[in-house]
Enzyme design. Structure first.
Site, PDB file in Angstrom:
ATOM      1  N   GLY A 112       0.818  -1.215   0.000  1.00 14.70           N
ATOM      2  CA  GLY A 112       0.000   0.000   0.000  1.00 14.70           C
ATOM      3  C   GLY A 112       0.847   1.258   0.000  1.00 14.70           C
ATOM      4  O   GLY A 112       0.351   2.347   0.290  1.00 14.70           O
ATOM      5  N   LEU A 113       2.143   1.117  -0.315  1.00 15.56           N
ATOM      6  CA  LEU A 113       3.036   2.287  -0.293  1.00 15.56           C
ATOM      7  C   LEU A 113       3.350   2.802  -1.697  1.00 15.56           C
ATOM      8  O   LEU A 113       4.334   3.525  -1.895  1.00 15.56           O
ATOM      9  CB  LEU A 113       4.331   1.954   0.467  1.00 15.56           C
ATOM     10  CG  LEU A 113       4.135   1.560   1.935  1.00 15.56           C
ATOM     11  CD1 LEU A 113       5.466   1.252   2.608  1.00 15.56           C
ATOM     12  CD2 LEU A 113       3.400   2.657   2.718  1.00 15.56           C
ATOM     13  N   GLY A 114       2.532   2.429  -2.663  1.00 15.99           N
ATOM     14  CA  GLY A 114       2.602   3.050  -3.986  1.00 15.99           C
ATOM     15  C   GLY A 114       3.714   2.535  -4.882  1.00 15.99           C
ATOM     16  O   GLY A 114       4.152   3.243  -5.796  1.00 15.99           O
ATOM     17  N   SER A 115       4.143   1.277  -4.673  1.00 16.50           N
ATOM     18  CA  SER A 115       5.247   0.770  -5.500  1.00 16.50           C
ATOM     19  C   SER A 115       4.831   0.677  -6.969  1.00 16.50           C
ATOM     20  O   SER A 115       5.622   0.974  -7.867  1.00 16.50           O
ATOM     21  CB  SER A 115       5.729  -0.588  -5.001  1.00 16.50           C
ATOM     22  OG  SER A 115       4.692  -1.527  -5.070  1.00 16.50           O
ATOM     23  N   SER A 116       3.577   0.324  -7.206  1.00 17.64           N
ATOM     24  CA  SER A 116       3.152   0.145  -8.597  1.00 17.64           C
ATOM     25  C   SER A 116       3.056   1.502  -9.308  1.00 17.64           C
ATOM     26  O   SER A 116       3.526   1.653 -10.444  1.00 17.64           O
ATOM     27  CB  SER A 116       1.835  -0.641  -8.591  1.00 17.64           C
ATOM     28  OG  SER A 116       0.905  -0.130  -9.477  1.00 17.64           O
ATOM     29  N   ALA A 117       2.513   2.522  -8.635  1.00 17.08           N
ATOM     30  CA  ALA A 117       2.433   3.855  -9.261  1.00 17.08           C
ATOM     31  C   ALA A 117       3.827   4.430  -9.456  1.00 17.08           C
ATOM     32  O   ALA A 117       4.126   5.034 -10.505  1.00 17.08           O
ATOM     33  CB  ALA A 117       1.603   4.786  -8.390  1.00 17.08           C
ATOM     34  N   ALA A 118       4.715   4.229  -8.463  1.00 19.42           N
ATOM     35  CA  ALA A 118       6.081   4.746  -8.591  1.00 19.42           C
ATOM     36  C   ALA A 118       6.773   4.089  -9.780  1.00 19.42           C
ATOM     37  O   ALA A 118       7.521   4.740 -10.523  1.00 19.42           O
ATOM     38  CB  ALA A 118       6.861   4.496  -7.310  1.00 19.42           C
ATOM     39  N   ASP A 155      -2.169   8.084  -6.679  1.00 19.67           N
ATOM     40  CA  ASP A 155      -0.841   7.485  -6.471  1.00 19.67           C
ATOM     41  C   ASP A 155       0.163   7.943  -7.530  1.00 19.67           C
ATOM     42  O   ASP A 155       1.317   8.242  -7.214  1.00 19.67           O
ATOM     43  CB  ASP A 155      -0.946   5.946  -6.503  1.00 19.67           C
ATOM     44  CG  ASP A 155      -1.726   5.397  -5.310  1.00 19.67           C
ATOM     45  OD1 ASP A 155      -2.342   6.188  -4.577  1.00 19.67           O
ATOM     46  OD2 ASP A 155      -1.717   4.163  -5.127  1.00 19.67           O
TER      47      ASP A 155
HETATM   48  C1  MEV Z   1      -4.416   3.068  -3.309  1.00 22.58           C
HETATM   49  O1  MEV Z   1      -3.146   3.549  -2.916  1.00 22.58           O
HETATM   50  C2  MEV Z   1      -5.414   4.154  -3.246  1.00 22.58           C
HETATM   51  C3  MEV Z   1      -6.817   3.750  -3.630  1.00 22.58           C
HETATM   52  O2  MEV Z   1      -7.646   4.875  -3.357  1.00 22.58           O
HETATM   53  C4  MEV Z   1      -6.946   3.355  -5.077  1.00 22.58           C
HETATM   54  C5  MEV Z   1      -6.822   4.516  -6.037  1.00 22.58           C
HETATM   55  O3  MEV Z   1      -6.909   5.685  -5.647  1.00 22.58           O
HETATM   56  O4  MEV Z   1      -6.660   4.236  -7.236  1.00 22.58           O
HETATM   57  C6  MEV Z   1      -7.329   2.601  -2.772  1.00 22.58           C
END
Ligand code: MEV
Length: 334
Positions: A112-118, A155
Site C-alpha cells: 500500500g506504499l505506492g510501488s506500482s504507481a512509482a 498514487d
Molecule cells: C491506493 O493507494 C489508493 C486507492 O484509493 C486506489 C486509487 O486511488 O486508485 C485505494
C-alpha cells in the site's frame, strides 16, 4: 539527459572505438529515472469516487534504467502484457520500443506504499526524460489504469509531483493538473504542509489494490451506508487540509481515527490492520490504514516514534520511520 555511448559486446574496446566483434561503432542510449513511494494520509478509496484525498511522498524510491536492446525485457524477463504489465503499457503509451528495462526498489511491493504507481511514473520518466510533469502524471495514470483496472490518479500524481498533494473533483486555484478517468475529473494541487512525525507499520500481508477497489465499488452500488461513509471521508479530508496547514497534530490525529472507522465500514480494514492500530494508539495522535487496505500498512502520527516502532514490532509488524514529504520523479545519472 544522461546519454552514454556504450557497446555491450565482450571485447571491451574504448567508448566510440570500432568494435572488433561487430565491425561497426554502435551507440547504446541509456537513461535512468526514479520516483517515490507514497502514503495516503486521508481519503483512499473515496478518491476513486471523486471525493477528496491527501497523499504525501516517501523517501523510499524505485529506480528504472532503460537501454537499447534487441529484445524488450524487464529485469531480464521478456516483456508481455500479463507478467510485466506496467513495463508493457509504459512502452506502448510512451511510443518507445526496443529497450531493456531494469528496476531496483526500496518500496515493499503490495504494502500500500505506492510501488506500482512509482514504477509507472519512473518508467515513463526514463522512457521520455524530457517529459513535462503534467504529461508525466497523465501518461503514468494511463499505465496504471491499463495495469490495475479501476483507479484514481492519486498514487501516480504524488509519485510525479512529490511532497504533498490534495486531490479532489472540485477545481482549486493552485491546480497542478486535472485528469479524467472512470467518469470523474480529478483536480490535483500541491499541498504546502510541514513534515509531520509519522511511523509506518507493515502488517506483512500483501494485498493487491485492484480487487479491493472493485470490492468497494460493489459495496458502494449495493449499500447506502457505504455511499454515506465515502461521502463522509471526503468531508473529513477537507477538514484535514486545514489541520495540516496549521500543523495541528491533535486534530490531524482525530481525523485519522475517524477516517479509519469509515474505512472499516467500507470493508477494507482487516484483523491484522486493527491489531497494529490498537497497539500504536496509546502512543499516537491518531492511526489508520494507508493505501488499499486488506493488509498492507498502517500509519500513526506520534511524538514518540521509537515507542510506536516497538509496539508495531511486538505485534509482529515491521516499522519504518521515514520522511513523508520527499521529492517527486526525477532523472538519475545512470
Ligand atoms: C491506493 O493507494 C489508493 C486507492 O484509493 C486506489 C486509487 O486511488 O486508485 C485505494
Amino acid at each position: 539527459m544522461p546519454i552514454q555511448p556504450v557497446c555491450h559486446c565482450s571485447c571491451q574496446h574504448s567508448e566510440g572505438d570500432e568494435c572488433y566483434k561487430r565491425k561497426d561503432i554502435h551507440l547504446h542510449v541509456k537513461t535512468a529515472a526514479s520516483a517515490p513511494g507514497k502514503i495516503i494520509l486521508f481519503g483512499e478509496h473515496a478518491v476513486v469516487f471523486g471525493e477528496s484525498s491527501i497523499a504525501t511522498a516517501l523517501q523510499l524510491r524505485i529506480r528504472v534504467k532503460i537501454e537499447d536492446a534487441e529484445r524488450e525485457s524487464f529485469n531480464g524477463v521478456y516483456l508481455d502484457a500479463r507478467s510485466t504489465p506496467h513495463a508493457f503499457h509504459a512502452l506502448r503509451l510512451s511510443g518507445r520500443s526496443g529497450v531493456g528495462i531494469s528496476v531496483s526498489s526500496d518500496i515493499p511491493a503490495g504494502a500500500g506504499l505506492g510501488s506500482s504507481a512509482a514504477l509507472s511514473v519512473a518508467l515513463i520518466r526514463a522512457l521520455r526524460p524530457e517529459i513535462e510533469e503534467r504529461e508525466l502524471a497523465e501518461l503514468s495514470y494511463r499505465v496504471e489504469l491499463a495495469a490495475q483496472g479501476r483507479a484514481s490518479p492519486a498514487d501516480t500524481s504524488i509519485a510525479t509531483h512529490g511532497r504533498a498533494i490534495y486531490i479532489s473533483s472540485r477545481e482549486t486555484a493552485e491546480e497542478l493538473w486535472s485528469i479524467r478517468g472512470n467518469e470523474v475529473t480529478w483536480h490535483v494541487s500541491h499541498l504546502e504542509m510541514k513534515q509531520i512525525p509519522v511511523v509506518i507499520g507493515f502488517t506483512g500481508i500483501q494485498a493487491a489494490t485492484g480487487p479491493l477497489v472493485m470490492k468497494v465499488k460493489t459495496l458502494y452500488e449495493k449499500y447506502k451506508l457505504v455511499r454515506e461513509a465515502i461521502a463522509e471521508i471526503g468531508l473529513l479530508t477537507e477538514e484535514a487540509v486545514v489541520a495540516l496547514r496549521r500543523n495541528d497534530l491533535v486534530r490531524i490525529g482525530e481525523l485519522m481515527d475517524r477516517n479509519q472507522r469509515l474505512l472499516t465500514v467500507i470493508g477494507v480494514s482487516s484483523r491484522e490492520i486493527e491489531k497494529l492500530i490498537d497497539a500504536v494508539r496509546p502512543y499516537s495522535y491518531g492511526a489508520k490504514l494507508t493505501g488499499a487496505g486488506g493488509g498492507g500498512c498502517i500509519i500513526a502520527v506520534t511524538d514518540n516514534p521509537e515507542r510506536v516502532r516497538e509496539a508495531i514490532e511486538l505485534r509482529g509488524g515491521s516499522a519504518f520511520i521515514t520522511s513523508i514529504y520527499s521529492e517527486g520523479a526525477r532523472c538519475e545519472n545512470e
